[in-house]
Write an enzyme that holds these catalytic residues in place. Structure first.
Site, PDB file in Angstrom:
ATOM      1  N   ASP A  64      -9.321  58.705   5.064  1.00  0.00           N
ATOM      2  CA  ASP A  64     -10.679  59.309   4.506  1.00  0.00           C
ATOM      3  C   ASP A  64     -10.493  59.314   2.918  1.00  0.00           C
ATOM      4  OD1 ASP A  64     -12.960  60.685   3.793  1.00  0.00           O
ATOM      5  OD2 ASP A  64     -12.803  62.203   5.443  1.00  0.00           O
ATOM      6  N   TYR A 157     -28.469  60.144  -4.955  1.00  0.00           N
ATOM      7  CA  TYR A 157     -27.853  58.913  -4.470  1.00  0.00           C
ATOM      8  C   TYR A 157     -28.108  57.935  -5.893  1.00  0.00           C
ATOM      9  CZ  TYR A 157     -27.512  54.397  -2.478  1.00  0.00           C
ATOM     10  OH  TYR A 157     -26.994  52.976  -2.185  1.00  0.00           O
ATOM     11  N   LYS A 161     -25.586  55.562  -8.269  1.00  0.00           N
ATOM     12  CA  LYS A 161     -25.619  54.225  -8.429  1.00  0.00           C
ATOM     13  C   LYS A 161     -25.682  53.912  -9.688  1.00  0.00           C
ATOM     14  CE  LYS A 161     -24.222  53.350  -4.407  1.00  0.00           C
ATOM     15  NZ  LYS A 161     -22.949  52.574  -3.991  1.00  0.00           N
ATOM     16  N   THR A 197     -27.864  55.460   8.450  1.00  0.00           N
ATOM     17  CA  THR A 197     -27.107  56.697   8.008  1.00  0.00           C
ATOM     18  C   THR A 197     -27.722  57.536   6.986  1.00  0.00           C
ATOM     19  OG1 THR A 197     -25.426  55.558   6.724  1.00  0.00           O
ATOM     20  CG2 THR A 197     -24.898  56.094   8.864  1.00  0.00           C
TER      21      THR A 197
END
Length: 267
Positions: A64, A157, A161, A197
């Site tokens: 993880d 998000y 990016k 998701t």
């Protein structure tokens, strides 16, 4: 730049989706792999299929990457195995939509850590040995949203990016004439479980593009990486989006993307 032959490629998030497709594309060209992902069962299944299909060597490391010190642990694991990584593919990442003020704090923190910090830490650890050998590639998986100045309900998000795109562009210039190159591939609404998701299936942008296949993204990423290109966007629709996103005045582009990022009533 000349392609790197018979490289060993480390792919994070390599058990499914774009990561798996990129790993398979490198394997098809005879490159040995190190695959890293959380799910040990899925990771082993992916590795087995790749070995059977291509005959390359595949090492799996269940991990993880959002855990404390994960990047250091992964680098140490590879060093202890006496493996030289010629190409690092920073693919592991997650998405998250919804109003920022109502978002789950822990999930958001993990997203930002994985999308930016882990990518940077892994690059910082694996890059110096590449420079010492005078050969290597860093392939970062970003997103076409980075070409827009922002988007409501995607604020964190999109910002993460933006970092990947800006980071790779700057690093690419630093690496000129070293034999090492950095590339960012910026997919759009790709047909993977990431869409589910991140709860993006009902977005206008996804429905308009139909989703580029992971195979097409992997093919574009492989070619760009081997050629040492700085940035590439797979798919005509996504190329148009990226072009429009950087055109002045960017306020108009912002509103266009805000419209495209809205959700419709269609599931």
């Amino acid at each position: 730049m000349k392609p790197i032959e018979k490289a060993r490629v480390l792919v994070t998030g390599g058990s499914k989706g774009i990561g798996q497709a990129i790993a398979e594309k490198f394997a098809e060209h005879g490159h040995d792999l190190v695959l890293v992902a959380r799910s040990e069962d899925r990771l082993e299944d992916t590795a087995r299929r790749i070995r059977e299909r291509t005959g390359v060597d595949v090492l799996t490391i269940p991990m993880d990457l959002t855990g404390d010190g994960a990047a250091e642990k992964l680098f140490s694991h590879v060093e202890q195995a006496d493996l030289h990584i010629d190409i690092l593919v920073n693919n592991a990442g997650v998405g998250m939509t919804g109003a920022f003020a109502q978002g789950d704090q822990q999930r958001m923190t993990q997203m930002l850590r994985l999308n930016m910090l882990v990518l940077s830490e892994l690059t910082r650890r694996f890059l110096p040995p590449m420079l010492a050998r005078g050969k290597g590639r860093i392939l970062n998986v970003g997103s076409v949203v980075a070409y827009f100045s922002g988007a409501p309900n995607w604020s964190a998000y999109v910002a993460s990016k933006h970092y990947v795109l800006a980071f790779t562009r700057g690093l690419s210039r630093e690496l000129r004439n070293t034999g090492v190159a950095a590339t960012v591939v910026s997919p759009g609404t790709t047909a993977t479980d990431f869409v589910e998701t991140a709860d993006a299936a009902s977005m206008r942008a996804y429905q308009a593009s139909g989703g580029v296949s992971v195979e097409a993204v992997a093919r574009t990423a492989y070619r760009a990486c081997q050629k040492g290109r700085t940035a590439v966007v797979p798919g005509l629709f996504n190329k148009v989006l990226a072009f429009l996103g950087e055109l002045p005045p960017r306020a108009i582009a912002f509103e266009v993307f805000a419209f495209l990022s809205q959700k419709t009533n269609t599931p």
